[in-house]
Design an enzyme around this catalytic site. Structure first.
Site, mmCIF file in Angstrom:
data_model
loop_
_atom_site.group_PDB
_atom_site.id
_atom_site.type_symbol
_atom_site.label_atom_id
_atom_site.label_comp_id
_atom_site.label_asym_id
_atom_site.label_seq_id
_atom_site.Cartn_x
_atom_site.Cartn_y
_atom_site.Cartn_z
ATOM 1 N N GLY A 191 -9.633 -7.660 2.272
ATOM 2 C CA GLY A 191 -8.223 -7.256 2.190
ATOM 3 C C GLY A 191 -8.112 -5.794 1.771
ATOM 4 O O GLY A 191 -8.464 -5.438 0.657
ATOM 5 N N VAL A 192 -7.644 -4.962 2.714
ATOM 6 C CA VAL A 192 -7.465 -3.546 2.379
ATOM 7 C C VAL A 192 -5.975 -3.204 2.413
ATOM 8 O O VAL A 192 -5.532 -2.300 3.102
ATOM 9 C CB VAL A 192 -8.316 -2.602 3.277
ATOM 10 C CG1 VAL A 192 -9.754 -2.626 2.836
ATOM 11 C CG2 VAL A 192 -8.200 -2.977 4.752
ATOM 12 N N GLY A 193 -5.215 -3.968 1.646
ATOM 13 C CA GLY A 193 -3.792 -3.703 1.468
ATOM 14 C C GLY A 193 -3.628 -2.681 0.360
ATOM 15 O O GLY A 193 -4.483 -1.809 0.150
ATOM 16 N N VAL A 222 -3.936 -2.707 -2.956
ATOM 17 C CA VAL A 222 -5.014 -2.593 -3.951
ATOM 18 C C VAL A 222 -6.352 -2.306 -3.276
ATOM 19 O O VAL A 222 -7.088 -1.392 -3.680
ATOM 20 C CB VAL A 222 -5.128 -3.884 -4.806
ATOM 21 C CG1 VAL A 222 -6.308 -3.788 -5.769
ATOM 22 C CG2 VAL A 222 -3.829 -4.149 -5.571
ATOM 23 N N LYS A 244 8.176 -14.684 -17.168
ATOM 24 C CA LYS A 244 8.318 -14.495 -15.725
ATOM 25 C C LYS A 244 9.747 -14.789 -15.332
ATOM 26 O O LYS A 244 10.413 -15.633 -15.947
ATOM 27 C CB LYS A 244 7.399 -15.466 -14.971
ATOM 28 C CG LYS A 244 7.143 -15.056 -13.538
ATOM 29 C CD LYS A 244 6.107 -13.956 -13.466
ATOM 30 C CE LYS A 244 5.945 -13.395 -12.080
ATOM 31 N NZ LYS A 244 4.857 -12.380 -12.058
HETATM 32 P P1 NAI Z 1 -1.119 -6.476 -0.027
HETATM 33 O O1 NAI Z 1 -0.245 -7.479 0.637
HETATM 34 O O2 NAI Z 1 -0.747 -5.038 0.019
HETATM 35 O O3 NAI Z 1 -2.607 -6.595 0.576
HETATM 36 C C1 NAI Z 1 -3.239 -7.784 0.896
HETATM 37 C C2 NAI Z 1 -4.072 -7.540 2.153
HETATM 38 O O4 NAI Z 1 -4.858 -8.700 2.409
HETATM 39 C C3 NAI Z 1 -3.232 -7.263 3.388
HETATM 40 O O5 NAI Z 1 -3.699 -6.091 4.026
HETATM 41 C C4 NAI Z 1 -3.461 -8.507 4.252
HETATM 42 O O6 NAI Z 1 -3.417 -8.230 5.654
HETATM 43 C C5 NAI Z 1 -4.847 -8.920 3.814
HETATM 44 N N1 NAI Z 1 -5.203 -10.320 4.072
HETATM 45 C C6 NAI Z 1 -4.407 -11.421 3.987
HETATM 46 N N2 NAI Z 1 -5.125 -12.518 4.292
HETATM 47 C C7 NAI Z 1 -6.390 -12.102 4.540
HETATM 48 C C8 NAI Z 1 -7.588 -12.763 4.909
HETATM 49 N N3 NAI Z 1 -7.629 -14.086 5.087
HETATM 50 N N4 NAI Z 1 -8.704 -12.026 5.077
HETATM 51 C C9 NAI Z 1 -8.685 -10.685 4.917
HETATM 52 N N5 NAI Z 1 -7.570 -10.006 4.592
HETATM 53 C C10 NAI Z 1 -6.445 -10.701 4.405
HETATM 54 O O7 NAI Z 1 -1.294 -6.983 -1.528
HETATM 55 P P2 NAI Z 1 -1.875 -6.167 -2.779
HETATM 56 O O8 NAI Z 1 -0.755 -5.606 -3.570
HETATM 57 O O9 NAI Z 1 -2.972 -5.278 -2.321
HETATM 58 O O10 NAI Z 1 -2.479 -7.355 -3.643
HETATM 59 C C11 NAI Z 1 -3.710 -7.995 -3.282
HETATM 60 C C12 NAI Z 1 -3.961 -9.151 -4.239
HETATM 61 O O11 NAI Z 1 -4.042 -8.657 -5.578
HETATM 62 C C13 NAI Z 1 -2.844 -10.197 -4.253
HETATM 63 O O12 NAI Z 1 -3.423 -11.468 -4.474
HETATM 64 C C14 NAI Z 1 -1.998 -9.799 -5.444
HETATM 65 O O13 NAI Z 1 -1.300 -10.899 -5.990
HETATM 66 C C15 NAI Z 1 -3.070 -9.298 -6.408
HETATM 67 N N6 NAI Z 1 -2.590 -8.349 -7.403
HETATM 68 C C16 NAI Z 1 -1.964 -7.193 -7.029
HETATM 69 C C17 NAI Z 1 -1.513 -6.291 -7.985
HETATM 70 C C18 NAI Z 1 -0.871 -4.986 -7.607
HETATM 71 O O14 NAI Z 1 -0.717 -4.130 -8.492
HETATM 72 N N7 NAI Z 1 -0.493 -4.787 -6.349
HETATM 73 C C19 NAI Z 1 -1.667 -6.565 -9.436
HETATM 74 C C20 NAI Z 1 -2.411 -7.785 -9.717
HETATM 75 C C21 NAI Z 1 -2.834 -8.640 -8.728
#
Ligand code: NAI
Length: 359
Positions: A182-184, A186, A82
């Site tokens: 969480g609909v970010g 992923v 890392k």
């Molecule tokens: P992102 O930031 O795009 O999406 C996260 C979503 O969760 C956002 O829409 C946010 O508003 C929402 N959120 C935050 N707190 C919340 C709560 N208390 N209740 C409901 N929704 C909430 O992040 P991403 O890239 O989608 O990643 C999601 C998770 O997966 C993170 O923990 C990340 O570390 C993990 N991850 C992501 C990878 C990737 O390829 N992007 C790979 C491996 C793990």
């Protein structure tokens, strides 16, 4: 003699820590190599305004070790590492800083292979790539995998299928209820896979705009963020923040399966024990969220990145999750421990193979 760094390194047997400093561009970065038994260390670059150097070192070591387990369990030919940059990504990130870090990484000669993480973007990787080929996350236009979230979501989908097979006897999603927290990046891709496969999906996000977009695009139910983990569903999929399986939430779960992408979902190991005692099948986060790394590493193939092949490799997460479940049952241990056993067995096997005097 007072020792902090070597003591920390000895606890989980770290190989190297490299400190990279260049004051003309404001670079302070730490590259941690945890274990290269299986192959060169893979791990992203995180940029964060750490309060102290000790915090940065602790975060980098914890994350590097996590990568060793993630790569080993995923069957990848890589170890774990890392890189963390101490700084505010919104304020301190410059082309000079990124290219200088690229040169430091190049100096390691392929010992460390890197990509994006919190605080860095594909555009940042493009700049680092000018200085070194040891950057794997690149935009699609440059022949790289692009956004890793699609591959990550596909891996979670495969994990859910493996868990359904165990609990309900069939991996088919049709008619099963899934709650996605969480609909970010992923979460929204996962919802697409789930809806297309015929699941009944409920979503929640603290960002109301994102929820609105999902509801406009797909037939999904929407609940408040505070309710999603407690829904009476077959699968609860945490795809937001870490530490979500804790003393407060774990007793409130009414699902049969927990399988999502959020990193470090168990607030403490004992929450993994609590889930097992309550009969909830927990898919260890680093097993099912390996899709992004698996796909990124495909760029190192001789013929460059090939999406179809990368996604085919990601689909093996179905089998890996099945193996975790099998170890958990054979050894009568919770799945989070079984995942570690799987990774440790593979590292031990490779160490054994490398020790053979065949040459
Ligand atoms: P992102 O930031 O795009 O999406 C996260 C979503 O969760 C956002 O829409 C946010 O508003 C929402 N959120 C935050 N707190 C919340 C709560 N208390 N209740 C409901 N929704 C909430 O992040 P991403 O890239 O989608 O990643 C999601 C998770 O997966 C993170 O923990 C990340 O570390 C993990 N991850 C992501 C990878 C990737 O390829 N992007 C790979 C491996 C793990």
């Amino acid at each position: 003699m007072e020792s902090f760094i070597f003591e920390l390194m000895e606890i989980h047997d770290y190989e190297n820590i490299f400190f990279c400093q260049e004051k003309t561009v404001g670079l302070k970065a730490i590259i941690v190599i945890h274990d290269t038994t299986i192959g060169p260390a893979a791990g992203g670059v995180r940029m964060w305004p750490y309060e102290s150097e000790a915090d940065a070192i602790k975060d980098a070591t914890r994350l590097a070790r996590g990568m060793t387990y993630k790569c080993a369990a995923a069957g990848l030919p890589y170890g774990g590492g890392k890189c963390v940059i101490i700084g505010d990504p919104k304020r301190d990130k410059t082309e000079g800083l990124l290219r200088t870090l690229g040169r430091f990484i190049h100096r390691l000669g392929g010992l460390f292979l890197t990509g994006i993480d919190v605080g860095t973007t594909l555009q940042d990787m493009e700049l680092m790539r000018i200085e070194t080929p040891y950057v794997v996350s690149l935009p699609e236009a440059l022949g790289g995998p692009g956004n890793s979230a699609i591959a990550t979501a596909f891996g979670i989908f495969q994990g859910i299928r493996a868990c359904l097979k165990e609990v309900y006897g069939s991996p088919l999603l049709q008619g099963h209820t899934v709650a996605v927290q969480g609909v970010g990046a992923v979460g929204k891709e996962l919802v697409k896979y789930l809806v297309e496969a015929g699941a009944v999906v409920t979503v929640a996000d603290v960002d109301e705009e994102k929820v609105k977009q999902m509801a406009a695009q797909y037939k999904v139910n929407v609940v408040q963020p505070g309710e999603i983990h407690g829904l009476d569903v077959d699968v609860y999929s945490p795809c937001a923040m870490g530490g979500i399986l804790n003393d407060q939430t774990t007793p409130e779960l009414h699902c049969k399966i927990v399988c999502g992408s959020a990193n470090n979902q168990l607030a403490e190991d004992r929450h993994g024990d609590m889930l097992a005692q309550r009969g909830v099948l927990y898919a260890p986060d680093y097993i099912v969220s390996a899709g992004g790394v698996i796909s990124g590493m495909d760029s190192l193939s001789r013929d460059g990145f090939k999406r179809e092949r990368a996604m085919e490799t990601v689909s093996h997460i179905y089998k890996t999750m099945g193996n975790v479940i099998a170890i958990s049952k054979e050894q009568n241990i919770p799945t989070y421990r079984a995942a570690d056993v799987l990774a440790e067995q593979r590292i031990a096997m490779v160490r054994q193979v490398k020790s053979l005097a065949l040459l």
